[in-house]
Design a protein around this motif. Structure first.
Motif, PDB file in Angstrom:
ATOM      1  N   MET A 173      48.637  50.093 -73.272  1.00 31.46           N
ATOM      2  CA  MET A 173      50.429  50.024 -73.333  1.00 31.46           C
ATOM      3  C   MET A 173      50.043  48.793 -71.623  1.00 31.46           C
ATOM      4  O   MET A 173      51.334  47.825 -72.568  1.00 31.46           O
ATOM      5  CB  MET A 173      50.973  51.262 -72.061  1.00 31.46           C
ATOM      6  N   LEU A 174      49.451  48.792 -70.682  1.00 30.76           N
ATOM      7  CA  LEU A 174      50.201  48.002 -70.363  1.00 30.76           C
ATOM      8  C   LEU A 174      49.441  46.313 -70.897  1.00 30.76           C
ATOM      9  O   LEU A 174      50.557  45.516 -70.378  1.00 30.76           O
ATOM     10  CB  LEU A 174      48.659  47.791 -68.866  1.00 30.76           C
ATOM     11  N   ALA A 175      48.466  46.033 -71.556  1.00 27.66           N
ATOM     12  CA  ALA A 175      48.688  45.210 -72.368  1.00 27.66           C
ATOM     13  C   ALA A 175      50.019  44.474 -73.163  1.00 27.66           C
ATOM     14  O   ALA A 175      50.221  43.479 -73.281  1.00 27.66           O
ATOM     15  CB  ALA A 175      47.189  45.397 -73.557  1.00 27.66           C
ATOM     16  N   ILE A 205      44.857  50.407 -78.900  1.00 30.77           N
ATOM     17  CA  ILE A 205      45.479  49.637 -79.876  1.00 30.77           C
ATOM     18  C   ILE A 205      46.647  50.808 -79.865  1.00 30.77           C
ATOM     19  O   ILE A 205      47.632  50.576 -79.756  1.00 30.77           O
ATOM     20  CB  ILE A 205      45.255  49.813 -81.300  1.00 30.77           C
ATOM     21  N   GLU A 206      46.182  52.207 -79.596  1.00 33.09           N
ATOM     22  CA  GLU A 206      47.810  53.280 -79.726  1.00 33.09           C
ATOM     23  C   GLU A 206      48.844  52.862 -78.976  1.00 33.09           C
ATOM     24  O   GLU A 206      49.995  53.777 -78.577  1.00 33.09           O
ATOM     25  CB  GLU A 206      47.190  54.327 -79.641  1.00 33.09           C
ATOM     26  N   GLY A 207      47.823  53.006 -77.640  1.00 37.30           N
ATOM     27  CA  GLY A 207      48.781  52.504 -76.192  1.00 37.30           C
ATOM     28  C   GLY A 207      49.664  51.074 -76.459  1.00 37.30           C
ATOM     29  O   GLY A 207      50.846  51.698 -75.661  1.00 37.30           O
ATOM     30  N   PHE A 208      49.121  50.718 -76.612  1.00 36.12           N
ATOM     31  CA  PHE A 208      49.805  49.653 -77.390  1.00 36.12           C
ATOM     32  C   PHE A 208      51.105  49.203 -78.177  1.00 36.12           C
ATOM     33  O   PHE A 208      51.816  48.879 -78.238  1.00 36.12           O
ATOM     34  CB  PHE A 208      48.721  48.582 -77.881  1.00 36.12           C
ATOM     35  N   LEU A 209      50.628  50.165 -79.430  1.00 43.39           N
ATOM     36  CA  LEU A 209      51.735  50.667 -79.754  1.00 43.39           C
ATOM     37  C   LEU A 209      52.805  51.263 -79.840  1.00 43.39           C
ATOM     38  O   LEU A 209      54.383  51.177 -79.624  1.00 43.39           O
ATOM     39  CB  LEU A 209      51.469  51.426 -81.652  1.00 43.39           C
ATOM     40  N   THR A 255      40.969  43.756 -78.702  1.00 47.94           N
ATOM     41  CA  THR A 255      40.629  45.078 -78.199  1.00 47.94           C
ATOM     42  C   THR A 255      39.139  45.014 -77.627  1.00 47.94           C
ATOM     43  O   THR A 255      39.073  46.609 -77.040  1.00 47.94           O
ATOM     44  CB  THR A 255      41.090  46.068 -78.809  1.00 47.94           C
ATOM     45  N   ASN A 256      38.462  44.220 -77.242  1.00 48.50           N
ATOM     46  CA  ASN A 256      37.345  44.149 -76.819  1.00 48.50           C
ATOM     47  C   ASN A 256      36.816  42.736 -76.111  1.00 48.50           C
ATOM     48  O   ASN A 256      37.938  41.853 -75.782  1.00 48.50           O
ATOM     49  CB  ASN A 256      36.234  44.916 -77.317  1.00 48.50           C
ATOM     50  N   ALA A 257      35.587  43.228 -75.309  1.00 51.27           N
ATOM     51  CA  ALA A 257      35.489  41.996 -74.716  1.00 51.27           C
ATOM     52  C   ALA A 257      34.909  40.683 -75.549  1.00 51.27           C
ATOM     53  O   ALA A 257      34.693  39.737 -74.815  1.00 51.27           O
ATOM     54  CB  ALA A 257      33.600  42.111 -73.914  1.00 51.27           C
ATOM     55  N   LEU A 258      35.169  40.772 -76.510  1.00 56.51           N
ATOM     56  CA  LEU A 258      35.358  39.449 -77.945  1.00 56.51           C
ATOM     57  C   LEU A 258      36.503  38.237 -77.469  1.00 56.51           C
ATOM     58  O   LEU A 258      36.246  37.699 -78.393  1.00 56.51           O
ATOM     59  CB  LEU A 258      34.532  39.373 -79.232  1.00 56.51           C
ATOM     60  N   THR A 259      37.352  39.051 -76.477  1.00 51.90           N
ATOM     61  CA  THR A 259      38.483  37.563 -76.319  1.00 51.90           C
ATOM     62  C   THR A 259      37.660  36.588 -76.483  1.00 51.90           C
ATOM     63  O   THR A 259      38.630  35.622 -77.488  1.00 51.90           O
ATOM     64  CB  THR A 259      38.642  38.324 -74.978  1.00 51.90           C
ATOM     65  N   TYR A 260      36.496  36.133 -76.107  1.00 54.01           N
ATOM     66  CA  TYR A 260      36.226  35.026 -76.173  1.00 54.01           C
ATOM     67  C   TYR A 260      36.502  34.187 -77.353  1.00 54.01           C
ATOM     68  O   TYR A 260      36.922  32.518 -77.535  1.00 54.01           O
ATOM     69  CB  TYR A 260      35.494  34.146 -74.981  1.00 54.01           C
ATOM     70  N   LEU A 261      36.033  33.875 -78.685  1.00 51.70           N
ATOM     71  CA  LEU A 261      35.739  34.266 -79.777  1.00 51.70           C
ATOM     72  C   LEU A 261      37.262  34.141 -80.591  1.00 51.70           C
ATOM     73  O   LEU A 261      37.229  32.503 -80.736  1.00 51.70           O
ATOM     74  CB  LEU A 261      35.468  35.425 -80.214  1.00 51.70           C
ATOM     75  N   ILE A 262      38.402  34.324 -79.865  1.00 49.80           N
ATOM     76  CA  ILE A 262      39.673  33.836 -80.510  1.00 49.80           C
ATOM     77  C   ILE A 262      40.326  32.723 -80.464  1.00 49.80           C
ATOM     78  O   ILE A 262      40.693  32.297 -79.603  1.00 49.80           O
ATOM     79  CB  ILE A 262      40.567  35.368 -79.986  1.00 49.80           C
ATOM     80  N   ALA A 263      39.940  32.816 -78.680  1.00 46.32           N
ATOM     81  CA  ALA A 263      40.067  31.628 -77.157  1.00 46.32           C
ATOM     82  C   ALA A 263      39.812  30.558 -78.229  1.00 46.32           C
ATOM     83  O   ALA A 263      40.040  29.389 -78.238  1.00 46.32           O
ATOM     84  CB  ALA A 263      40.274  31.965 -75.832  1.00 46.32           C
TER      85      ALA A 263
END
Lengths: 352, 352
Positions: A173-175, A205-209, A255-263
DNA sequence: ATTTATGGCGTTAACGTTACCGCATCGATC
DNA sequence: GATCGATGCGGTAACGTTAACGCCATAAAT
């Protein structure tokens, strides 16, 4: 502070008797018992924990069942760091720690390591029950007198001493709130769902949605799935697919620590629009991209503290014989360029 | 872990000799000294802190010089809470605490209380040097052998044991970043500068302006001054003035804990546009407005922890004879509706 | 009537560290 | 050669708690 000796003098008994009253070890007449208890209350006696620990100190060996450190982009190094920190701090108390690392994508590995754990006659266990099915089987085999603590994931209907973790739904939700703030104009949002299925990731994901449903129902949000364990580079294919399909893409929630790959992908194939990225965990590579501005926000799980608290809870329960909270929720922490310095510590000093 | 006894046996000396070597208390021949030191190194001896403390434990009385608890909307209750928490935790070690509360808007009051503090023969001092001039005079009068710790504000070129606080400049930058995210369209921003002059507040404003200068130079940002100590209701006049003057107002940055007053005003006189509010500190009333959505973000100073760390630093230095960091920076914490639960504890249980 | 439990309590040795006390030995001093 | 101070060291009490041990009663069992 009152001591046992003072109580004994006031009650005209010996310290042995006071001790028997304090610990309900019997062999005291009800008269003296009452007398002693009265004085204990009057003086508001609290045992001196130093003396107690000094006297009671014995070797404790704790077993830690957790994923291999390098998995999830070395995420697991961070709780391990906290575990070592606790060990160092409790050095005087003779705490030993044995690690049992399993492959978090293999139930067989989990089962094998948990069997080894069980055969090792340990005094307390710290477990990451991310593989729920074999973890459920494991807890049935743990002897009743051995306390165990869960961290990262939870199995609430177990006999665990405590659970240490973060509310993934809330963090989602916070995200979403942060994402929405950054993308108020028209456009779409992508969520990267990492497979295989994982309670944490699904809840995020549920919280986000949920947040978007409540606050911005018309927003176009697409979920893209990615099987992580195959091959890191396959994420590039997904990323490309997102860019192709969502021409008006405004932000990506990883949704996990792999964020840097997208960046990293967006840095190379940079687009006209500035695409916002929100992800999880302060692992080294994520922090780099946060500092450079490619990642906008990271949600911190306090992973180091989770490991620390895990060991400390076992110690507190066994050695100090103190009450341990049923659940220890870590705060959901928003980290950005401007405050990263106060949260991030490199894992370089892991080995001591 | 090796003990002094083991070392003594291996070196064929008595524990008294080992102790003399360890503490450099002389009366040991250089031969035996070398022999003992060698074994100490080989066994990687670390003293058992429990035993040391138990043996050395004596009464320590610490003095706390800080503003009256009710000032700044009861902000000061929070560090006091942390001070009590530390006291409770160190109960076994006979820690006493004496409070000296001054009126933070009166130098005379500060001077009077600091004189009382000095006359009380205390073992360590915890001081909020917000009134810089009299605080500078105070530190000259503190006997050399009495350690003192600053919290909240700092006087760097003093002989303080440590400083515990937050970087106000950085926190201002962070506030600006969040504000900018929420107000990307055209419009103006107001900053409330609370008087009398205060280093923290000024730095927060500087940081805020710095961020906008770097990232959005054309933004219209107006500073409004308000003399807090006069009368809380006078803020309504300022608020009205802001609304009158800034017809395109998008957000207000309140530079201290009085954020709730602005929120309250806007709630009553609500406008067409949604005006964003960013402020400081998790005091009860701020938290209420954060929960209801009137306040968007609060920056948390970890005030409770500041008090706790202050007492703990003194204890660590005096009782444990351990090194204390020169500066203890509290993380800059972003609190919003979605994560407030993990940061906020009511001050109800203050008195114990 | 003697043994055998058992209840009720005091005593004591640890846990590891610290610091004081005091006993030797030895060279220097008168 | 008796006195003195300094040096080098061992011994020990204490910090507060715990738990094993053992002693003396009285009550129960033989």
């Amino acid at each position: 502070m009152a001591t046992i000796k003072e109580i004994a003098e006031l009650a005209h008994v010996s310290i042995g008797t006071v001790d028997r009253v304090l610990h309900n070890r019997g062999r005291v007449s009800s008269d003296t018992k009452r007398k002693v208890e009265k004085i204990i209350k009057e003086l508001d006696y609290k045992p001196n924990l130093l003396a107690r620990q000094l006297k009671l100190s014995r070797d404790y060996t704790f077993g830690v069942l957790m994923p291999e450190l390098h998995q999830d982009s070395k995420y697991w190094e961070r709780p391990a760091l906290g575990i070592y920190k606790a060990k160092r701090e409790l050095e005087s108390q003779k705490i030993n720690i044995k690690f049992f690392h399993f492959n978090r994508y293999s139930e067989a590995s989990f089962i094998e390591k948990s069997n080894r754990l069980l055969n090792d006659h340990l005094d307390g266990l710290l477990i990451t029950p991310i593989l729920i099915k074999p973890a459920r089987e494991l807890i049935h085999k743990i002897p009743e007198d051995i306390p165990y603590v869960f961290f990262d994931s939870d199995i609430p209907d177990s006999n665990r001493l405590t659970f240490i973790g973060q509310d993934p739904y809330r963090s989602g939700m916070l995200a979403a709130k942060l994402m929405r703030l950054m993308t108020m104009t028209d456009g779409s949002i992508a969520i990267i769902r990492i497979l295989p299925e994982d309670y944490h990731i699904d809840q995020r994901i549920e919280g986000f949605l949920h947040y978007y449903r409540e606050n911005d129902g018309k927003k176009n949000i697409q979920i893209y799935e990615w099987k992580e364990q195959r091959d890191l580079s396959s994420l590039d294919i997904i990323s490309q697919k997102i860019l192709d399909e969502q021409s008006d893409l405004q932000g990506i929630f990883v949704t996990n620590a792999l964020t840097y790959l997208i960046a990293s992908f967006l840095e190379k194939h940079h687009t006209e629009r500035h695409i916002r990225i929100i992800g999880y965990d302060l692992i080294d590579k994520n922090v780099d991209y946060l500092r450079s501005g490619m990642i906008d926000f990271l949600i911190n799980q306090f992973s180091i503290d989770q490991g620390y608290q895990g060991i400390y809870s076992l110690f507190k329960h066994l050695a100090l014989k103190q009450k341990v909270d049923d659940t220890i929720m870590m705060p959901i922490n928003i980290v950005m360029n401007e405050n990263i310095d106060y949260y991030y510590y490199s894992t370089d000093d892991l080995g001591r």
